[in-house]
Scaffold this active site. Structure first.
Site, PDB file in Angstrom:
ATOM      1  N   GLN A  25       0.793  -1.221   0.000  1.00  0.00           N
ATOM      2  CA  GLN A  25       0.000   0.000   0.000  1.00  0.00           C
ATOM      3  C   GLN A  25       0.830   1.278   0.000  1.00  0.00           C
ATOM      4  O   GLN A  25       0.322   2.333  -0.373  1.00  0.00           O
ATOM      5  CB  GLN A  25      -0.963  -0.006   1.189  1.00  0.00           C
ATOM      6  CG  GLN A  25      -2.013  -1.104   1.063  1.00  0.00           C
ATOM      7  CD  GLN A  25      -2.961  -1.142   2.232  1.00  0.00           C
ATOM      8  OE1 GLN A  25      -2.659  -1.729   3.261  1.00  0.00           O
ATOM      9  NE2 GLN A  25      -4.110  -0.510   2.107  1.00  0.00           N
ATOM     10  N   ARG A  82       3.524  -0.017  13.008  1.00  0.00           N
ATOM     11  CA  ARG A  82       3.254  -1.343  12.447  1.00  0.00           C
ATOM     12  C   ARG A  82       3.327  -1.253  10.932  1.00  0.00           C
ATOM     13  O   ARG A  82       2.633  -0.433  10.327  1.00  0.00           O
ATOM     14  CB  ARG A  82       1.876  -1.839  12.892  1.00  0.00           C
ATOM     15  CG  ARG A  82       1.497  -3.128  12.206  1.00  0.00           C
ATOM     16  CD  ARG A  82       0.148  -3.687  12.649  1.00  0.00           C
ATOM     17  NE  ARG A  82      -0.104  -4.831  11.806  1.00  0.00           N
ATOM     18  CZ  ARG A  82      -1.186  -5.030  11.055  1.00  0.00           C
ATOM     19  NH1 ARG A  82      -2.179  -4.167  11.078  1.00  0.00           N
ATOM     20  NH2 ARG A  82      -1.281  -6.083  10.287  1.00  0.00           N
ATOM     21  N   HIS A 126       1.186  -9.298   4.597  1.00  0.00           N
ATOM     22  CA  HIS A 126       0.015  -8.430   4.440  1.00  0.00           C
ATOM     23  C   HIS A 126      -0.409  -8.505   2.962  1.00  0.00           C
ATOM     24  O   HIS A 126      -0.442  -7.496   2.263  1.00  0.00           O
ATOM     25  CB  HIS A 126       0.340  -7.008   4.883  1.00  0.00           C
ATOM     26  CG  HIS A 126      -0.845  -6.155   5.222  1.00  0.00           C
ATOM     27  ND1 HIS A 126      -0.989  -5.507   6.437  1.00  0.00           N
ATOM     28  CD2 HIS A 126      -1.941  -5.825   4.513  1.00  0.00           C
ATOM     29  CE1 HIS A 126      -2.123  -4.820   6.441  1.00  0.00           C
ATOM     30  NE2 HIS A 126      -2.715  -4.983   5.274  1.00  0.00           N
ATOM     31  N   ASN A 171      -1.637 -10.823   8.392  1.00  0.00           N
ATOM     32  CA  ASN A 171      -2.673  -9.811   8.543  1.00  0.00           C
ATOM     33  C   ASN A 171      -3.973 -10.324   7.935  1.00  0.00           C
ATOM     34  O   ASN A 171      -4.028 -10.654   6.754  1.00  0.00           O
ATOM     35  CB  ASN A 171      -2.279  -8.521   7.808  1.00  0.00           C
ATOM     36  CG  ASN A 171      -3.376  -7.468   7.917  1.00  0.00           C
ATOM     37  OD1 ASN A 171      -3.615  -6.930   9.000  1.00  0.00           O
ATOM     38  ND2 ASN A 171      -4.076  -7.187   6.818  1.00  0.00           N
ATOM     39  N   GLU A 172      -4.998 -10.392   8.757  1.00  0.00           N
ATOM     40  CA  GLU A 172      -6.363 -10.661   8.300  1.00  0.00           C
ATOM     41  C   GLU A 172      -6.468 -11.832   7.325  1.00  0.00           C
ATOM     42  O   GLU A 172      -6.845 -11.649   6.160  1.00  0.00           O
ATOM     43  CB  GLU A 172      -6.956  -9.407   7.652  1.00  0.00           C
ATOM     44  CG  GLU A 172      -6.978  -8.198   8.562  1.00  0.00           C
ATOM     45  CD  GLU A 172      -7.758  -7.036   7.977  1.00  0.00           C
ATOM     46  OE1 GLU A 172      -8.175  -7.107   6.811  1.00  0.00           O
ATOM     47  OE2 GLU A 172      -7.964  -6.051   8.696  1.00  0.00           O
ATOM     48  N   ASN A 301      -8.049  -6.231  14.176  1.00  0.00           N
ATOM     49  CA  ASN A 301      -8.346  -5.069  13.326  1.00  0.00           C
ATOM     50  C   ASN A 301      -9.857  -4.881  13.346  1.00  0.00           C
ATOM     51  O   ASN A 301     -10.597  -5.828  13.057  1.00  0.00           O
ATOM     52  CB  ASN A 301      -7.906  -5.311  11.877  1.00  0.00           C
ATOM     53  CG  ASN A 301      -6.400  -5.412  11.746  1.00  0.00           C
ATOM     54  OD1 ASN A 301      -5.664  -5.206  12.709  1.00  0.00           O
ATOM     55  ND2 ASN A 301      -5.933  -5.737  10.550  1.00  0.00           N
ATOM     56  N   TYR A 303     -13.248  -2.240  12.457  1.00  0.00           N
ATOM     57  CA  TYR A 303     -13.714  -1.022  11.796  1.00  0.00           C
ATOM     58  C   TYR A 303     -15.199  -0.721  11.974  1.00  0.00           C
ATOM     59  O   TYR A 303     -15.584   0.444  12.012  1.00  0.00           O
ATOM     60  CB  TYR A 303     -13.419  -1.110  10.283  1.00  0.00           C
ATOM     61  CG  TYR A 303     -11.951  -0.962   9.951  1.00  0.00           C
ATOM     62  CD1 TYR A 303     -11.377   0.292   9.771  1.00  0.00           C
ATOM     63  CD2 TYR A 303     -11.130  -2.076   9.842  1.00  0.00           C
ATOM     64  CE1 TYR A 303     -10.028   0.429   9.486  1.00  0.00           C
ATOM     65  CE2 TYR A 303      -9.780  -1.949   9.550  1.00  0.00           C
ATOM     66  CZ  TYR A 303      -9.229  -0.698   9.371  1.00  0.00           C
ATOM     67  OH  TYR A 303      -7.891  -0.558   9.097  1.00  0.00           O
ATOM     68  N   GLU A 375      -5.398  -2.260  13.923  1.00  0.00           N
ATOM     69  CA  GLU A 375      -5.915  -1.302  12.934  1.00  0.00           C
ATOM     70  C   GLU A 375      -7.281  -0.836  13.393  1.00  0.00           C
ATOM     71  O   GLU A 375      -8.119  -1.644  13.784  1.00  0.00           O
ATOM     72  CB  GLU A 375      -6.111  -1.951  11.556  1.00  0.00           C
ATOM     73  CG  GLU A 375      -4.865  -2.232  10.782  1.00  0.00           C
ATOM     74  CD  GLU A 375      -5.175  -2.828   9.407  1.00  0.00           C
ATOM     75  OE1 GLU A 375      -6.268  -2.578   8.857  1.00  0.00           O
ATOM     76  OE2 GLU A 375      -4.325  -3.566   8.902  1.00  0.00           O
ATOM     77  N   TRP A 425      -5.130   3.116  11.708  1.00  0.00           N
ATOM     78  CA  TRP A 425      -5.001   2.927  10.275  1.00  0.00           C
ATOM     79  C   TRP A 425      -5.528   4.196   9.616  1.00  0.00           C
ATOM     80  O   TRP A 425      -6.719   4.445   9.697  1.00  0.00           O
ATOM     81  CB  TRP A 425      -5.786   1.701   9.769  1.00  0.00           C
ATOM     82  CG  TRP A 425      -5.500   1.502   8.312  1.00  0.00           C
ATOM     83  CD1 TRP A 425      -6.177   2.062   7.254  1.00  0.00           C
ATOM     84  CD2 TRP A 425      -4.419   0.749   7.744  1.00  0.00           C
ATOM     85  NE1 TRP A 425      -5.574   1.699   6.073  1.00  0.00           N
ATOM     86  CE2 TRP A 425      -4.504   0.897   6.346  1.00  0.00           C
ATOM     87  CE3 TRP A 425      -3.383  -0.021   8.298  1.00  0.00           C
ATOM     88  CZ2 TRP A 425      -3.580   0.284   5.482  1.00  0.00           C
ATOM     89  CZ3 TRP A 425      -2.489  -0.615   7.430  1.00  0.00           C
ATOM     90  CH2 TRP A 425      -2.598  -0.461   6.041  1.00  0.00           C
ATOM     91  N   GLU A 432      -5.502   1.845  -1.454  1.00  0.00           N
ATOM     92  CA  GLU A 432      -6.524   1.087  -0.718  1.00  0.00           C
ATOM     93  C   GLU A 432      -7.062  -0.055  -1.593  1.00  0.00           C
ATOM     94  O   GLU A 432      -8.209  -0.089  -1.997  1.00  0.00           O
ATOM     95  CB  GLU A 432      -7.626   2.032  -0.238  1.00  0.00           C
ATOM     96  CG  GLU A 432      -8.784   1.398   0.510  1.00  0.00           C
ATOM     97  CD  GLU A 432      -8.412   0.508   1.697  1.00  0.00           C
ATOM     98  OE1 GLU A 432      -7.390   0.759   2.344  1.00  0.00           O
ATOM     99  OE2 GLU A 432      -9.154  -0.455   1.943  1.00  0.00           O
ATOM    100  N   TRP A 433      -6.173  -0.979  -1.920  1.00  0.00           N
ATOM    101  CA  TRP A 433      -6.537  -2.213  -2.600  1.00  0.00           C
ATOM    102  C   TRP A 433      -7.418  -1.954  -3.827  1.00  0.00           C
ATOM    103  O   TRP A 433      -7.046  -1.130  -4.651  1.00  0.00           O
ATOM    104  CB  TRP A 433      -7.151  -3.205  -1.584  1.00  0.00           C
ATOM    105  CG  TRP A 433      -6.265  -3.364  -0.374  1.00  0.00           C
ATOM    106  CD1 TRP A 433      -6.531  -2.947   0.909  1.00  0.00           C
ATOM    107  CD2 TRP A 433      -4.926  -3.922  -0.321  1.00  0.00           C
ATOM    108  NE1 TRP A 433      -5.461  -3.228   1.737  1.00  0.00           N
ATOM    109  CE2 TRP A 433      -4.483  -3.822   1.018  1.00  0.00           C
ATOM    110  CE3 TRP A 433      -4.070  -4.508  -1.265  1.00  0.00           C
ATOM    111  CZ2 TRP A 433      -3.224  -4.283   1.427  1.00  0.00           C
ATOM    112  CZ3 TRP A 433      -2.819  -4.959  -0.858  1.00  0.00           C
ATOM    113  CH2 TRP A 433      -2.416  -4.842   0.466  1.00  0.00           C
ATOM    114  N   PHE A 441      -7.531   7.054   4.128  1.00  0.00           N
ATOM    115  CA  PHE A 441      -7.568   6.669   5.542  1.00  0.00           C
ATOM    116  C   PHE A 441      -6.523   7.436   6.365  1.00  0.00           C
ATOM    117  O   PHE A 441      -6.370   7.162   7.550  1.00  0.00           O
ATOM    118  CB  PHE A 441      -7.257   5.170   5.687  1.00  0.00           C
ATOM    119  CG  PHE A 441      -8.432   4.238   5.492  1.00  0.00           C
ATOM    120  CD1 PHE A 441      -9.206   3.840   6.575  1.00  0.00           C
ATOM    121  CD2 PHE A 441      -8.756   3.759   4.237  1.00  0.00           C
ATOM    122  CE1 PHE A 441     -10.264   2.960   6.406  1.00  0.00           C
ATOM    123  CE2 PHE A 441      -9.816   2.870   4.060  1.00  0.00           C
ATOM    124  CZ  PHE A 441     -10.573   2.473   5.157  1.00  0.00           C
TER     125      PHE A 441
END
Ligand code: GAL
Length: 484
Positions: A25, A82, A126, A171-172, A301, A303, A375, A425, A432-433, A441
């Site tokens: 990213q 991080r 990630h 990550n996730e 993480n 949101y 995050e 985050w 952003e992907w 963000f």
């Protein structure tokens, strides 16, 4: 759970205050220094995959600006940072040769952080898998990947473990599995109802082996900690009925329990085994042995929040209600949002009490000694991207979001939750992907062409929070969401 706080707005003295990013990213330099390609390089270069048509070839150009970026962190008084290693920057083909430039780059970054008193928290994976592992070996579908990942992790512990004391393996994995192998909206872009569960299984196995390597060969002499970070939104029962409460629990088990149950209890949640039958792999004894108990901390993480209810016979199961629905048919839960909830630019509902409840649920179910929010943050467009006289861009909605969510964290600590740290985050706007740079963000804005970093008010506000180890005595802004 007993309260641990005296001052109503102060955090515990050793609370970790950080901000987060990830390699694909922000780094750019996608072919610099012998870096191999990743599945995200290939995915972003595939027409139609990124809403804006962008790629991460340059991203924030952090690879060339690491010293300025670290100075920016120091300027905020950040205590921890991080970030993730790009596996193909370190090991271009995903196995075999190690890139000297990759080692040099991350060494330089780690040294710069330490020179500024900022503790590095490194994520090993990630989402930017070496492309060679995808095209030659089927990526996360191939059981062999667990050993390859452990080998890559070994290289990282060996080269950086003298200075890095906080490791996150994955990550996730939920996102890797669901978005990458189920919905196909992330790399490698697979669409399937079977593959997510295989990919997830191998992600867990890979984690287990990497942690085993660390514990066996490095932890005693290097003295660090290692864990995984999982994402989860809160699922609130729509009504108090037994069915809706069961639906909310099922949704949480399909989301967080999928990964956290094996780590803490050695098995997938019962409802997953029941609903998925043969599609859910089983743990071999040696894998279970390595996976159960394989985290030194609970990484989360978080949101957003949705209501969960039992679907009525003719309900369409919407698999993407404001994002993060998952494979709805498998969990058989209807997810909805309250129209009155504020939403971020991602469409995610702003519900701070969901954060408090989720933390309580985790403490209750897994009883971890330490939880870190790895995050949390929000995307909002800038109403006015021009900085004011003090050089700062106003972003009142992000300040409100952070203030409310940190307020919820504070309450959770008061409830007795072992929350030990928080990473915002993100440090700066980034790629952003599948949304490209359209979703912002950042505590810092990144200008589209010049890539100049400009602080937003939230960066200053967060710096004050860090400096005073607490939230402002009275809320800075009027908030839209009432307590529940
Ligand atoms: C997380 C992810 C980050 C970032 C964030 C905001 O799922 O780990 O890379 O994209 O969401 O969408």
């Amino acid at each position: 759970m007993a309260s641990k706080l005296r001052d109503p707005r102060e955090f515990p003295t050793d609370f970790v205050w950080g901000a987060a990013t990830s390699s694909y990213q922000i780094e750019g330099a996608w072919r610099k220094g012998g870096k191999g390609l990743s599945i995200w390089d290939a995915f972003a270069h595939t027409p139609g995959k990124i809403a804006t048509g962008e790629t991460g070839d340059v991203a924030c150009d952090h690879y060339h600006r690491l010293h300025d970026d670290v100075a920016m962190m120091a300027d905020m008084g950040l205590r921890a940072y991080r970030f993730s290693f790009s596996w193909p920057r370190i090991q271009p083909a995903g196995s075999g040769a190690v890139s000297a430039d990759g080692i040099r780059f991350y060494s330089e970054l780690i040294d710069a952080l330490l020179a500024h008193g900022i503790t590095p928290w490194v994520t090993l994976y990630h989402w930017d898998l070496p492309l060679a592992l995808q095209v030659e070996h089927d990526g996360w579908l191939n059981p062999d990947i667990a050993n390859r990942f452990a080998n890559y992790a070994d290289i990282c512990f060996e080269h950086f473990g003298d200075r890095v004391k906080h490791w996150v393996t994955l990550n996730e994995p939920w996102v890797s599995a669901i978005m990458g192998y189920g919905l196909g909206v992330h790399a490698p872009g697979r669409v399937s109802t079977v593959e997510p569960y295989i990919a997830a299984h191998n992600l867990l196995r890979a984690h287990g082996r990497a942690v085993d390597c660390y514990r066996d060969r490095y932890q005693a002499k290097q003295g660090g900690v290692i864990g995984m970070t999982n994402n989860c939104d809160w699922r609130e029962p729509l009504t108090d009925s037994i069915e809706d409460r069961a639906a909310a629990t099922t949704a949480l088990e399909f989301f967080l329990g999928w990964f956290a149950d094996p780590l803490h209890r050695g098995e997938y949640p019962e409802v997953m085994r029941r609903n998925l039958g043969d599609r859910l792999p089983q743990f071999a004894a040696d894998d279970r042995y390595l996976i159960e108990g394989s985290t030194d901390f609970f990484g989360l993480n978080h949101y957003a929040t949705l209501y969960a209810s039992r679907p009525e016979p003719n309900d369409a199961l919407d698999s993407d209600v404001f994002g993060n629905g998952g494979i709805a048919e498998d969990q058989d839960v209807k997810l909805t949002a309250d129209e009155d909830w504020d939403r971020t630019a991602m469409g995610w509902a702003v519900v701070p009490w969901g954060c408090r409840k989720l933390l309580g649920w985790i403490q209750e179910r897994y009883d971890p000694e330490s939880i870190y929010i790895m995050e949390n943050g929000a995307a909002f467009d800038d109403d006015d991207p021009k900085p004011g006289a003090d050089g700062v861009i106003e972003d009142p909605r992000r300040v409100a979001y952070l203030e409310e969510y940190l307020g919820a964290c504070h309450q959770a600590i008061g409830d007795g939750v072992n929350l030990k740290g928080y990473f915002c985050w993100s440090l700066m706007d980034n790629f952003e992907w599948s949304h490209g740079t359209a979703m912002r963000f950042g505590l810092h804005r990144v200008e589209p062409q010049s890539l100049q970093r400009i602080p937003r008010r939230s960066a200053r506000w967060y710096a004050d929070v860090i400096g005073s180890n607490g939230l402002p005595a009275s809320p800075s802004l009027q908030h839209a969401v009432a307590d529940k």
